[in-house]
Design an enzyme around this catalytic site. Sequence first.
Site, short mmCIF file in Angstrom:
data_model
loop_
_atom_site.label_atom_id
_atom_site.label_comp_id
_atom_site.label_asym_id
_atom_site.label_seq_id
_atom_site.Cartn_x
_atom_site.Cartn_y
_atom_site.Cartn_z
N HIS A 195 42.50 -5.99 14.52
CA HIS A 195 41.48 -5.09 13.98
C HIS A 195 41.63 -4.98 12.47
O HIS A 195 42.67 -5.33 11.90
CB HIS A 195 41.60 -3.69 14.59
CG HIS A 195 42.89 -2.99 14.27
ND1 HIS A 195 44.09 -3.34 14.84
CD2 HIS A 195 43.17 -1.97 13.42
CE1 HIS A 195 45.06 -2.58 14.36
NE2 HIS A 195 44.52 -1.73 13.49
N ASP A 197 41.05 -1.68 9.85
CA ASP A 197 41.07 -0.25 10.12
C ASP A 197 39.69 0.39 9.98
O ASP A 197 38.95 0.12 9.02
CB ASP A 197 42.05 0.45 9.17
CG ASP A 197 43.49 0.07 9.45
OD1 ASP A 197 43.84 -0.05 10.64
OD2 ASP A 197 44.27 -0.10 8.49
N HIS A 344 44.68 -7.21 11.33
CA HIS A 344 46.10 -7.07 11.63
C HIS A 344 46.29 -6.53 13.04
O HIS A 344 45.36 -6.02 13.66
CB HIS A 344 46.81 -6.16 10.60
CG HIS A 344 46.29 -4.77 10.55
ND1 HIS A 344 45.16 -4.40 9.83
CD2 HIS A 344 46.72 -3.61 11.13
CE1 HIS A 344 44.95 -3.12 9.95
NE2 HIS A 344 45.86 -2.61 10.75
N ARG A 360 50.55 5.77 6.93
CA ARG A 360 49.52 4.96 6.27
C ARG A 360 48.68 5.83 5.35
O ARG A 360 48.24 6.90 5.74
CB ARG A 360 48.61 4.29 7.31
CG ARG A 360 47.68 3.23 6.72
CD ARG A 360 46.79 2.64 7.78
NE ARG A 360 45.64 3.49 8.08
CZ ARG A 360 44.95 3.44 9.21
NH1 ARG A 360 45.29 2.60 10.16
NH2 ARG A 360 43.91 4.25 9.40
#
Length: 376
Positions: A195, A197, A344, A360
């Site tokens: 995916h 993000d 990723h 994150r």
Amino acid sequence: MAPALVETPRSNVSFANKGIADYKEAYIGGPAAYKQEAEVGGTAKQPPARYPNYLPTWDPEEKYPPLQPFVHKEHGKDADPTFPHLLENAKVTNLTSNIGAEIHGVELSKLTDKGKDELALFVAQKKVVVFRNQGFADLPIQDALNFGGYFGRHHIHPTSGAPKGFPAVHLVHRGAEDTTARDFFEERTNSVTWHSDVTYEQQPPGTTFLYLLDGPVAGGDTLFASQTEAYRRLSPEFRKRLHGLKAIHSAIEQADNSKNRGGVVRREPVTSIHPIVRTHPGTGEKALFVNPQFTRRIVGYKREESDFLLKFLFDHIAKGQDFQARVKWAPGTVVVWDNRVTAHSALLDWDDGQRRHLARITPQAERPEETPFEGK
């Protein structure tokens, strides 16, 4: 299947958003699996969390209004392409020939604005950059957010846990003694979830920061794929056919998954329509912009047609080991990548109850745009 691993049935999604992709999220434990005592005090086998100030909280009363458009400044356009303020004292090692670099000798938190501009461009070029021996996790959380905020408006994730008082920090957390990976593999053969993000947002992220707080001794690596190289590998005629196509990206499945595992939904789920091929404003490179987590259907195509083409693109990205890199986490590691030109996946490949805890910071960027096809 354990509550933390519940997946959303496709039948719950409106017909307009249905497609070949299924949403799955194996690498985050969620509130149903969270045990405060084990995180703060440790267990017989696992130590306490190294960064208790980053432990996740989920407040069901915490709600946010829909995101509003904003003007994004692409700092990479202001960068010196020789990178004197970023790489002057750095040792740079390429992870592969076409994606990724690892850097030693640079302290991210001490970069000047010129160094940050160069970081934006360098990451856009390399796609993913690994910085070792950083003190980023030891900064006050607000200082880390101030650093990341230079690159864009902070995204507040609609479903994830966050440190108390800091909703703009997205936490990736599987707690001590959480062995539900075993349950996950009762239903799945692998944990790969390619995916980019939150591509369901109108303005998805750009330069993104993920840093390790706690991790297993081995396992929990992250895979990255170059969406620009994936695009270039396609034939000119196929690339030409993709131009002009748009796809629906949906947050509905992620929100339903959170509800099903006892989590929160801070903002009503949205869908957005984005071009299948987008152009990076700092480099001019074209990249595929589809992923099986959030991309549901190609606009104007019938269901079977859309599924056929999306499956090809998803498989093309997933099987492209020659344009992928694998990042191994270690204490002091900060990984910076450009969500506009990469995909990723975390890996759930340990089941012995070791904690995996990362934070994150996710600055949003411009709305995806496509420049005219030029045969390249």
